[in-house]
Design a protein around this motif. Structure first.
Motif, PDB file in Angstrom:
ATOM      1  N   LEU A  13      31.139 -60.024 -21.159  1.00 50.79           N
ATOM      2  CA  LEU A  13      31.061 -61.380 -20.595  1.00 50.79           C
ATOM      3  C   LEU A  13      31.866 -61.498 -19.294  1.00 50.79           C
ATOM      4  O   LEU A  13      31.420 -62.131 -18.336  1.00 50.79           O
ATOM      5  N   LEU A  14      33.042 -60.874 -19.257  1.00 52.25           N
ATOM      6  CA  LEU A  14      33.827 -60.882 -18.020  1.00 52.25           C
ATOM      7  C   LEU A  14      33.116 -60.109 -16.912  1.00 52.25           C
ATOM      8  O   LEU A  14      33.192 -60.490 -15.735  1.00 52.25           O
ATOM      9  N   GLY A  15      32.433 -59.036 -17.285  1.00 54.08           N
ATOM     10  CA  GLY A  15      31.668 -58.270 -16.307  1.00 54.08           C
ATOM     11  C   GLY A  15      30.525 -59.081 -15.726  1.00 54.08           C
ATOM     12  O   GLY A  15      30.277 -59.049 -14.517  1.00 54.08           O
ATOM     13  N   ILE A  16      29.817 -59.818 -16.572  1.00 55.43           N
ATOM     14  CA  ILE A  16      28.733 -60.674 -16.088  1.00 55.43           C
ATOM     15  C   ILE A  16      29.270 -61.733 -15.132  1.00 55.43           C
ATOM     16  O   ILE A  16      28.685 -61.987 -14.074  1.00 55.43           O
ATOM     17  N   ALA A  17      30.412 -62.323 -15.490  1.00 58.85           N
ATOM     18  CA  ALA A  17      31.022 -63.336 -14.615  1.00 58.85           C
ATOM     19  C   ALA A  17      31.432 -62.729 -13.272  1.00 58.85           C
ATOM     20  O   ALA A  17      31.224 -63.341 -12.215  1.00 58.85           O
ATOM     21  N   GLY A  18      31.990 -61.519 -13.283  1.00 58.27           N
ATOM     22  CA  GLY A  18      32.389 -60.863 -12.040  1.00 58.27           C
ATOM     23  C   GLY A  18      31.200 -60.498 -11.166  1.00 58.27           C
ATOM     24  O   GLY A  18      31.254 -60.632  -9.938  1.00 58.27           O
ATOM     25  N   ILE A  19      30.118 -60.055 -11.789  1.00 62.16           N
ATOM     26  CA  ILE A  19      28.913 -59.717 -11.031  1.00 62.16           C
ATOM     27  C   ILE A  19      28.333 -60.970 -10.370  1.00 62.16           C
ATOM     28  O   ILE A  19      27.964 -60.952  -9.193  1.00 62.16           O
ATOM     29  N   ILE A  20      28.269 -62.054 -11.131  1.00 63.97           N
ATOM     30  CA  ILE A  20      27.732 -63.307 -10.578  1.00 63.97           C
ATOM     31  C   ILE A  20      28.626 -63.830  -9.464  1.00 63.97           C
ATOM     32  O   ILE A  20      28.138 -64.262  -8.408  1.00 63.97           O
ATOM     33  N   THR A  39      34.589 -58.533   1.385  1.00 64.42           N
ATOM     34  CA  THR A  39      35.536 -58.461   0.276  1.00 64.42           C
ATOM     35  C   THR A  39      34.906 -58.949  -1.020  1.00 64.42           C
ATOM     36  O   THR A  39      35.526 -58.849  -2.076  1.00 64.42           O
ATOM     37  N   SER A  40      33.692 -59.449  -0.974  1.00 66.35           N
ATOM     38  CA  SER A  40      33.009 -59.840  -2.204  1.00 66.35           C
ATOM     39  C   SER A  40      32.576 -58.621  -3.001  1.00 66.35           C
ATOM     40  O   SER A  40      32.177 -58.752  -4.159  1.00 66.35           O
ATOM     41  N   ALA A  41      32.673 -57.450  -2.417  1.00 64.92           N
ATOM     42  CA  ALA A  41      32.341 -56.222  -3.139  1.00 64.92           C
ATOM     43  C   ALA A  41      33.365 -55.931  -4.231  1.00 64.92           C
ATOM     44  O   ALA A  41      33.030 -55.303  -5.233  1.00 64.92           O
ATOM     45  N   VAL A  42      34.591 -56.396  -4.065  1.00 61.51           N
ATOM     46  CA  VAL A  42      35.642 -56.114  -5.048  1.00 61.51           C
ATOM     47  C   VAL A  42      35.340 -56.764  -6.394  1.00 61.51           C
ATOM     48  O   VAL A  42      35.317 -56.065  -7.417  1.00 61.51           O
ATOM     49  N   PRO A  43      35.094 -58.092  -6.478  1.00 60.64           N
ATOM     50  CA  PRO A  43      34.767 -58.637  -7.799  1.00 60.64           C
ATOM     51  C   PRO A  43      33.451 -58.097  -8.350  1.00 60.64           C
ATOM     52  O   PRO A  43      33.279 -57.985  -9.561  1.00 60.64           O
ATOM     53  N   PHE A  44      32.528 -57.744  -7.462  1.00 57.13           N
ATOM     54  CA  PHE A  44      31.260 -57.186  -7.919  1.00 57.13           C
ATOM     55  C   PHE A  44      31.464 -55.828  -8.581  1.00 57.13           C
ATOM     56  O   PHE A  44      30.946 -55.564  -9.665  1.00 57.13           O
ATOM     57  N   VAL A  45      32.255 -54.964  -7.956  1.00 56.20           N
ATOM     58  CA  VAL A  45      32.505 -53.623  -8.508  1.00 56.20           C
ATOM     59  C   VAL A  45      33.332 -53.715  -9.791  1.00 56.20           C
ATOM     60  O   VAL A  45      33.039 -53.027 -10.778  1.00 56.20           O
ATOM     61  N   VAL A  46      34.333 -54.578  -9.800  1.00 57.28           N
ATOM     62  CA  VAL A  46      35.131 -54.759 -11.019  1.00 57.28           C
ATOM     63  C   VAL A  46      34.258 -55.323 -12.139  1.00 57.28           C
ATOM     64  O   VAL A  46      34.367 -54.916 -13.297  1.00 57.28           O
ATOM     65  N   GLY A  47      33.355 -56.240 -11.796  1.00 57.89           N
ATOM     66  CA  GLY A  47      32.425 -56.777 -12.784  1.00 57.89           C
ATOM     67  C   GLY A  47      31.506 -55.703 -13.341  1.00 57.89           C
ATOM     68  O   GLY A  47      31.230 -55.673 -14.539  1.00 57.89           O
ATOM     69  N   LEU A  48      31.034 -54.800 -12.466  1.00 53.17           N
ATOM     70  CA  LEU A  48      30.199 -53.698 -12.941  1.00 53.17           C
ATOM     71  C   LEU A  48      30.962 -52.780 -13.889  1.00 53.17           C
ATOM     72  O   LEU A  48      30.424 -52.346 -14.914  1.00 53.17           O
ATOM     73  N   ILE A  49      32.215 -52.494 -13.551  1.00 54.60           N
ATOM     74  CA  ILE A  49      33.030 -51.634 -14.412  1.00 54.60           C
ATOM     75  C   ILE A  49      33.247 -52.297 -15.768  1.00 54.60           C
ATOM     76  O   ILE A  49      33.082 -51.660 -16.817  1.00 54.60           O
ATOM     77  N   PHE A  50      33.604 -53.577 -15.767  1.00 61.61           N
ATOM     78  CA  PHE A  50      33.804 -54.294 -17.029  1.00 61.61           C
ATOM     79  C   PHE A  50      32.510 -54.355 -17.830  1.00 61.61           C
ATOM     80  O   PHE A  50      32.518 -54.160 -19.046  1.00 61.61           O
ATOM     81  N   PHE A  51      31.406 -54.633 -17.155  1.00 56.17           N
ATOM     82  CA  PHE A  51      30.128 -54.775 -17.841  1.00 56.17           C
ATOM     83  C   PHE A  51      29.724 -53.475 -18.529  1.00 56.17           C
ATOM     84  O   PHE A  51      29.417 -53.453 -19.714  1.00 56.17           O
ATOM     85  N   PHE A  52      29.748 -52.378 -17.781  1.00 59.87           N
ATOM     86  CA  PHE A  52      29.297 -51.118 -18.357  1.00 59.87           C
ATOM     87  C   PHE A  52      30.272 -50.563 -19.396  1.00 59.87           C
ATOM     88  O   PHE A  52      29.852 -49.946 -20.374  1.00 59.87           O
ATOM     89  N   SER A  53      31.564 -50.786 -19.228  1.00 59.25           N
ATOM     90  CA  SER A  53      32.498 -50.341 -20.259  1.00 59.25           C
ATOM     91  C   SER A  53      32.359 -51.184 -21.517  1.00 59.25           C
ATOM     92  O   SER A  53      32.492 -50.663 -22.636  1.00 59.25           O
ATOM     93  N   GLY A  54      32.079 -52.473 -21.373  1.00 60.89           N
ATOM     94  CA  GLY A  54      31.848 -53.320 -22.547  1.00 60.89           C
ATOM     95  C   GLY A  54      30.586 -52.934 -23.282  1.00 60.89           C
ATOM     96  O   GLY A  54      30.566 -52.855 -24.519  1.00 60.89           O
ATOM     97  N   ILE A  55      29.508 -52.663 -22.554  1.00 57.78           N
ATOM     98  CA  ILE A  55      28.260 -52.234 -23.176  1.00 57.78           C
ATOM     99  C   ILE A  55      28.456 -50.896 -23.880  1.00 57.78           C
ATOM    100  O   ILE A  55      27.984 -50.693 -25.005  1.00 57.78           O
ATOM    101  N   ASN A  56      29.160 -49.978 -23.227  1.00 56.27           N
ATOM    102  CA  ASN A  56      29.421 -48.674 -23.834  1.00 56.27           C
ATOM    103  C   ASN A  56      30.255 -48.819 -25.105  1.00 56.27           C
ATOM    104  O   ASN A  56      30.003 -48.135 -26.097  1.00 56.27           O
TER     105      ASN A  56
END
Length: 65
Positions: A13-20, A39-56
């Motif tokens: 959920l945090l990853g989805i919020a960061g991606i959005i 600099t909007s790439a930073v929350p996007f990349v952190v969101g991707l990391i959170f999202f994929f680690s949560g799914i995994n």
């Protein structure tokens, strides 16, 4: 529901919020947003990391009855 599944759900959920947030900040182009266009790439990349680690974490956790 065990703790690993709960933590995986929270990370997802945090990853989805960061991606959005990163996508909206990129589309706004830094006009009135909290972050600029590049600099909007930073929350996007952190969101991707959170999202994929949560799914995994959700996929690899076995259910115990």
């Amino acid at each position: 529901m065990n703790q690993k599944r709960t933590f995986g759900t929270l990370l997802t959920l945090l990853g989805i919020a960061g991606i959005i947030w990163g996508a909206i900040a990129f589309l706004m182009g830094g006009d009135g947003g909290m972050v600029g266009k590049y600099t909007s790439a930073v929350p996007f990349v952190v969101g991707l990391i959170f999202f994929f680690s949560g799914i995994n974490l959700l996929k690899t956790t076995k259910d115990q009855a």
